[in-house]
Design an enzyme around this catalytic site. Structure first.
Site, PDB file in Angstrom:
ATOM      1  N   LEU A  98       5.039  34.190  16.720  1.00  0.00           N
ATOM      2  CA  LEU A  98       6.274  34.967  16.568  1.00  0.00           C
ATOM      3  C   LEU A  98       6.412  35.937  17.742  1.00  0.00           C
ATOM      4  O   LEU A  98       5.414  36.453  18.257  1.00  0.00           O
ATOM      5  CB  LEU A  98       6.228  35.736  15.243  1.00  0.00           C
ATOM      6  N   HIS A 114      -7.077  34.010   9.285  1.00  0.00           N
ATOM      7  CA  HIS A 114      -7.642  33.322  10.439  1.00  0.00           C
ATOM      8  C   HIS A 114      -9.061  32.850  10.097  1.00  0.00           C
ATOM      9  O   HIS A 114      -9.848  33.623   9.549  1.00  0.00           O
ATOM     10  CB  HIS A 114      -7.659  34.268  11.648  1.00  0.00           C
TER      11      HIS A 114
END
Ligand code: GRF
Length: 192
Positions: A98, A114
């Site tokens: 993004l 993650h």
């Protein structure tokens, strides 16, 4: 930090690109009475994301934005988020980066999961690299999203042991199992 006001759940969008197993765990968590969030929207960059099936299964609105023109997609996503009164975003296996412009609009209100113990192994192929480096353990991290990839403030982490028998596939499986517990725990931490 985002504070929970009153008893209403925070309307949340989950962004996915793949299998959506973290999405599923977040949806299940959100249905618990004391959960601070409700999942009201699923966004994907591809109609091939297997996780989109959970939109139908759990009756949640879904929308695909191709990101072929990032600015255009982000502009339309922001419009949709506003329309749906979304106040929080969980990235869960979302494979697009993004822009800082988008992140600024939701500053401190976007989290990501993650598959490594950040700040170690940012980016892709985390398990392969951990094994190659003969790490004794790895893990997973939920962190706030900032413009710099996998670098925002860490919310919570879990360690996972690496054994001599592990390959990247077996390790991914072990870590993913922990991810499914970690993301809900991170949400509780964010809103408490
Ligand atoms: C997870 O390992 C997540 O940490 C990483 O991509 C994978 C997504 O899995 N960013 P799923 O789509 O949630 O099953």
């Amino acid at each position: 930090m985002v504070k929970l006001t009153g008893h209403k759940k925070i309307k949340t969008a989950v962004f996915i690109s793949g299998a959506g197993s973290n999405l599923k765990s977040l949806i299940k968590f959100s249905k618990i009475k004391s959960a601070p969030i409700s999942i009201n929207l699923i966004i994907s960059n591809t109609n091939k994301a297997k996780g989109l099936k959970y939109a139908n299964f759990f009756n949640i609105k879904k929308k695909i934005f191709t990101f072929k023109n990032i600015k255009h997609s982000e502009k339309n996503i922001l419009k949709l988020l506003k329309r749906e009164k979304i106040k929080f975003i969980c990235l869960a296996g979302f494979m697009k980066i993004l822009t800082s412009n988008f992140i600024k609009k939701f500053d401190g209100k976007i989290t990501n999961i993650h598959p490594s113990l950040l700040p170690k192994y940012k980016g892709l192929n985390t398990h392969e690299r951990a094994i190659k480096n003969k790490e004794k353990f790895t893990g997973c991290t939920v962190h706030y999203v900032t413009a710099k990839l996998d670098s925002g403030k860490i919310i919570i982490q879990t360690k996972v042991n690496i054994t001599v028998k592990d390959n990247s596939k077996s390790l991914a499986k072990k870590v993913l199992k922990q991810e499914h517990k970690l993301y809900p725990a991170a949400i509780l931490k964010v809103f408490n």
